[in-house]
Design an enzyme around this catalytic site. Structure first.
Site, mmCIF file in Angstrom:
data_model
loop_
_atom_site.group_PDB
_atom_site.id
_atom_site.type_symbol
_atom_site.label_atom_id
_atom_site.label_comp_id
_atom_site.label_asym_id
_atom_site.label_seq_id
_atom_site.Cartn_x
_atom_site.Cartn_y
_atom_site.Cartn_z
ATOM 1 N N TYR A 47 45.776 40.780 21.891
ATOM 2 C CA TYR A 47 46.056 40.624 20.467
ATOM 3 C C TYR A 47 46.365 39.179 20.095
ATOM 4 O O TYR A 47 46.224 38.779 18.944
ATOM 5 C CB TYR A 47 47.208 41.540 20.048
ATOM 6 C CG TYR A 47 46.796 42.992 19.929
ATOM 7 C CD1 TYR A 47 45.702 43.350 19.150
ATOM 8 C CD2 TYR A 47 47.478 43.993 20.592
ATOM 9 C CE1 TYR A 47 45.305 44.673 19.041
ATOM 10 C CE2 TYR A 47 47.095 45.327 20.488
ATOM 11 C CZ TYR A 47 46.017 45.651 19.715
ATOM 12 O OH TYR A 47 45.621 46.957 19.606
ATOM 13 N N ASP A 86 43.648 63.058 23.490
ATOM 14 C CA ASP A 86 43.852 62.209 22.319
ATOM 15 C C ASP A 86 42.855 61.050 22.270
ATOM 16 O O ASP A 86 43.099 60.047 21.605
ATOM 17 C CB ASP A 86 45.300 61.705 22.219
ATOM 18 C CG ASP A 86 45.678 60.700 23.296
ATOM 19 O OD1 ASP A 86 44.857 60.441 24.206
ATOM 20 O OD2 ASP A 86 46.803 60.160 23.244
#
Length: 212
Positions: A47, A86
């Site tokens: 990030y 998920d």
């Protein structure tokens, strides 16, 4: 359609995938498979500098998800146990097509297909579609430190990439039903009725009679 129900919950970062998958697993009495996220040692660095750390990040995710899904397939799905996850393994391509470039992207594609082409495919995908504002609010609420400086443009592009990916999967995996959840309108955590509606659609799909 797979003989054994295999449900994958998908959507962009912050959509609520793990929360909904956990709730559905409890409602349907299925084991839940959760992806490894925070254990990725390259996530914070990614990030901060996407170009520098993309390949390391994507390979870590791919190898861990491949191992996790491979074990799940052999230990549960082939033994007749329904499963809810998920994530869909296809998300590796969604992210890598955006973060990788040139030779690294091509090498990654080759490795992806070698590892995943023979894995079991979900019979149902529950796709949580949400706007940038909704995703940012949920990301802020869950408070993961490495997500706080996320580029808004990157997240917006990811929303568009997911839309394209779901359209592609509808063509390439026609045996898989895609159930779309409006993540802006449906608060399945706070509103039991809205969660029940989602659960009923999944139950109907499992029973072979999907709701329209």
């Amino acid at each position: 359609m797979n003989q054994v129900p295999y449900i994958a919950v998908e959507g962009p970062i912050g959509a609520g995938k793990t929360t909904l998958a956990t709730m559905l697993a409890a409602e349907l009495n299925m084991p839940v498979l959760k992806e490894i996220v925070e254990e990725n040692p390259f996530l914070g660095k990614f990030y901060q500098n996407i170009d520098e750390w993309s390949f390391q990040l994507e390979m870590f995710f791919l190898c861990n998800r491949y191992k996790q899904l491979g074990d799940t397939e052999s230990q549960l799905i082939r033994q007749g146990t329904p499963v809810i996850s998920d994530y869909h393994i296809y998300k590796n391509l969604i992210f890598s097509e955006r973060t990788l470039k040139g030779r690294e992207r091509e090498k990654y594609r080759q490795i992806y297909h070698v590892l995943t082409d023979d894995l079991a495919k979900p019979s149902t995908i529950v796709y949580i579609k949400a706007s940038l504002e909704t995703l940012l609010a949920r990301i802020d609420k869950r408070g993961r430190s490495f997500e706080q400086d996320m580029d808004r443009a990157y997240l917006q592009q990811l929303i568009e990439d997911y839309e394209a990916a779901m359209a592609s999967l509808a063509v390439t995996e026609p045996e898989t039903t895609i159930i779309t959840v409006d993540g802006d309108a449906a608060d399945f955590v706070a509103n039991p009725e809205q969660f029940a509606e989602i659960a009923d659609r999944v139950k109907a799909r499992i029973a072979g009679h999907p709701l329209r």
